[in-house]
Design a protein around this motif. Structure first.
Motif, PDB file in Angstrom:
ATOM      1  N   ASP A 258       0.813  -1.216   0.000  1.00 57.73           N
ATOM      2  CA  ASP A 258       0.000   0.000   0.000  1.00 57.73           C
ATOM      3  C   ASP A 258       0.846   1.265   0.000  1.00 57.73           C
ATOM      4  N   LEU A 259       0.375   2.258  -0.726  1.00 58.25           N
ATOM      5  CA  LEU A 259       0.946   3.603  -0.660  1.00 58.25           C
ATOM      6  C   LEU A 259       0.304   4.305   0.529  1.00 58.25           C
ATOM      7  N   ILE A 260       1.095   4.572   1.548  1.00 59.30           N
ATOM      8  CA  ILE A 260       0.605   5.234   2.762  1.00 59.30           C
ATOM      9  C   ILE A 260       1.145   6.652   2.743  1.00 59.30           C
ATOM     10  N   PHE A 261       0.242   7.605   2.707  1.00 66.69           N
ATOM     11  CA  PHE A 261       0.617   8.999   2.507  1.00 66.69           C
ATOM     12  C   PHE A 261       0.323   9.786   3.773  1.00 66.69           C
ATOM     13  N   HIS A 262       1.374  10.370   4.356  1.00 69.87           N
ATOM     14  CA  HIS A 262       1.272  11.144   5.594  1.00 69.87           C
ATOM     15  C   HIS A 262       1.187  12.623   5.208  1.00 69.87           C
ATOM     16  N   HIS A 263       0.062  13.277   5.509  1.00 76.26           N
ATOM     17  CA  HIS A 263      -0.193  14.621   4.998  1.00 76.26           C
ATOM     18  C   HIS A 263      -1.222  15.315   5.881  1.00 76.26           C
ATOM     19  N   TYR A 264      -1.526  16.573   5.552  1.00 76.79           N
ATOM     20  CA  TYR A 264      -2.691  17.237   6.141  1.00 76.79           C
ATOM     21  C   TYR A 264      -3.359  18.075   5.057  1.00 76.79           C
ATOM     22  N   ALA A 265      -4.608  18.462   5.302  1.00 76.53           N
ATOM     23  CA  ALA A 265      -5.476  18.949   4.227  1.00 76.53           C
ATOM     24  C   ALA A 265      -4.936  20.184   3.526  1.00 76.53           C
ATOM     25  N   ASN A 266      -4.470  21.183   4.284  1.00 78.85           N
ATOM     26  CA  ASN A 266      -4.079  22.441   3.622  1.00 78.85           C
ATOM     27  C   ASN A 266      -2.568  22.566   3.421  1.00 78.85           C
ATOM     28  N   SER A 267      -1.872  21.438   3.393  1.00 80.53           N
ATOM     29  CA  SER A 267      -0.440  21.419   3.076  1.00 80.53           C
ATOM     30  C   SER A 267      -0.260  21.560   1.568  1.00 80.53           C
ATOM     31  N   PRO A 268       0.404  22.631   1.092  1.00 80.90           N
ATOM     32  CA  PRO A 268       0.566  22.803  -0.353  1.00 80.90           C
ATOM     33  C   PRO A 268       1.311  21.653  -1.020  1.00 80.90           C
ATOM     34  N   PHE A 269       2.422  21.221  -0.435  1.00 79.86           N
ATOM     35  CA  PHE A 269       3.179  20.147  -1.060  1.00 79.86           C
ATOM     36  C   PHE A 269       2.413  18.823  -1.041  1.00 79.86           C
TER      37      PHE A 269
ATOM     38  N   ILE B 116      -3.528  11.392   8.316  1.00 80.78           N
ATOM     39  CA  ILE B 116      -3.475  12.826   8.631  1.00 80.78           C
ATOM     40  C   ILE B 116      -2.500  13.040   9.786  1.00 80.78           C
ATOM     41  N   VAL B 117      -1.546  13.942   9.578  1.00 81.91           N
ATOM     42  CA  VAL B 117      -0.512  14.209  10.580  1.00 81.91           C
ATOM     43  C   VAL B 117      -0.652  15.636  11.091  1.00 81.91           C
ATOM     44  N   PRO B 118      -0.098  15.949  12.264  1.00 84.17           N
ATOM     45  CA  PRO B 118      -0.121  17.332  12.752  1.00 84.17           C
ATOM     46  C   PRO B 118       0.683  18.252  11.838  1.00 84.17           C
ATOM     47  N   ASN B 119       0.286  19.528  11.820  1.00 86.34           N
ATOM     48  CA  ASN B 119       1.047  20.474  10.992  1.00 86.34           C
ATOM     49  C   ASN B 119       2.227  21.092  11.736  1.00 86.34           C
TER      50      ASN B 119
END
Length: 318
Positions: A4-15, A34-37
């Motif tokens: 699986d591709l597991i993607f660590h991100h948050y909603a308003n992160s540009p990158f 979803i990770v903390p910003n």
């Protein structure tokens, strides 16, 4: 397809939006964590060993840092449609590097003027803006940033130049998007969607807005909700892939530092996000570094960084 591709991100992160759109372009399925910003990010750091920028891509016990490298991984996983058309292979990478750095920091210098920052944190806890600023200050200790007025002037100029390109084509370099489009659009996406109070700067270049809509129509692929506990467990259950079998196909050793494979090293960002990751150097190719590291929670993991934009130094014993 691999694990699986597991993607660590948050909603308003540009990158993160850059990579989410590439998932859409390549019609990939992925798991969303979803990770903390801001710090603390204990689960992220258990995987990376120090790197804390967002996003991070995880495939089993392999952890890929920086969107430039993530783009290469996704290209090897699903070569079509390509991010790097053969006739544009050099220029699209150079443009993407400019967009991820020069364009990005001009855009953020403009976007985070007082009324833009107020909109970003309008529904956050009272101290969120202060904590965010303190967090980013440590990440930017080695970065020279534009003052707001200078950032505004630069952003206006860059938007006009992008408009010159998309006046002639649907995408920056022709009829199909390439990595340059994804690198350029995420900063402008932030202006339009996250700080719409600042989006009047886009009015002078309507073709940029039309291009951005074409990019947004690519979607985000097929997302499934996941969590950090599951991601940690997936790393623990997997074995990291050996160099050359990890979706980074170049494996020849390129020694520019006098540091042999097997040495204890630290890798960190040149300017933004200098926090180091330490581990054993198991690959140093023309495009990337790979470190082997151990963590009680994840077991053995391989952490991968692009060579461009990152520093490598030997960690002396003791």
């Amino acid at each position: 397809m691999p694990a699986d591709l597991i993607f660590h991100h948050y909603a308003n992160s540009p990158f993160s939006e850059k990579i989410r759109l590439i998932f859409g372009y390549k019609q990939l399925a992925w798991k969303s964590v979803i990770v903390p910003n801001i710090l603390p990010k204990p689960d992220v750091l258990a995987l990376t060993g120090g790197y804390r920028k967002t996003p991070v891509l995880q495939i089993g016990a392999d952890v890929y840092c920086d969107t430039a490298l993530i783009c290469d991984v996704l290209e090897h996983l699903r070569p079509e449609p390509t991010l790097y058309p053969p006739h544009l292979k050099g220029v699209c990478r150079i443009f993407a590097q400019w967009a991820d750095n020069t364009l990005f920091w001009a855009a953020m210098g403009y976007n985070f003027q007082p009324k833009g920052a107020a909109q970003v944190f309008a529904h956050a806890p009272p101290d969120a803006a202060k904590l965010f600023a303190e967090d980013r200050k440590s990440m930017m200790a080695q970065l020279v940033r534009l003052r707001p007025g200078d950032a505004t002037s630069a952003y206006r100029s860059y938007l006009r130049r992008i408009a010159n390109m998309v006046d002639e084509h649907d995408y920056l370099f022709g009829a199909q998007p390439c990595v340059a489009d994804f690198a350029a659009c995420h900063s402008i996406w932030f202006t339009q969607t996250q700080v719409p109070v600042m989006a009047d700067i886009l009015n002078a270049t309507p073709s940029v807005g039309e291009w951005l809509q074409r990019m947004m129509s690519l979607g985000h692929g097929t997302m499934a909700q996941f969590d950090s506990a599951g991601a940690i467990a997936a790393a623990k259950a997997a074995e990291p892939q050996p160099p050359g079998a990890n979706y980074l196909v170049d494996s020849a050793f390129q020694d520019d530092h006098g540091i042999p494979l097997g040495a204890r090293v630290a890798v960190g960002g040149e300017s933004f996000g200098p926090e180091p990751t330490e581990g054993t150097l198991i690959a140093a190719t023309r495009t990337h570094y790979t470190l082997l590291r151990e963590d009680d929670r994840t077991g053995a993991v391989h952490v991968h960084f692009p060579r461009l934009g990152y520093t490598l130094r030997k960690v002396e014993a003791g």
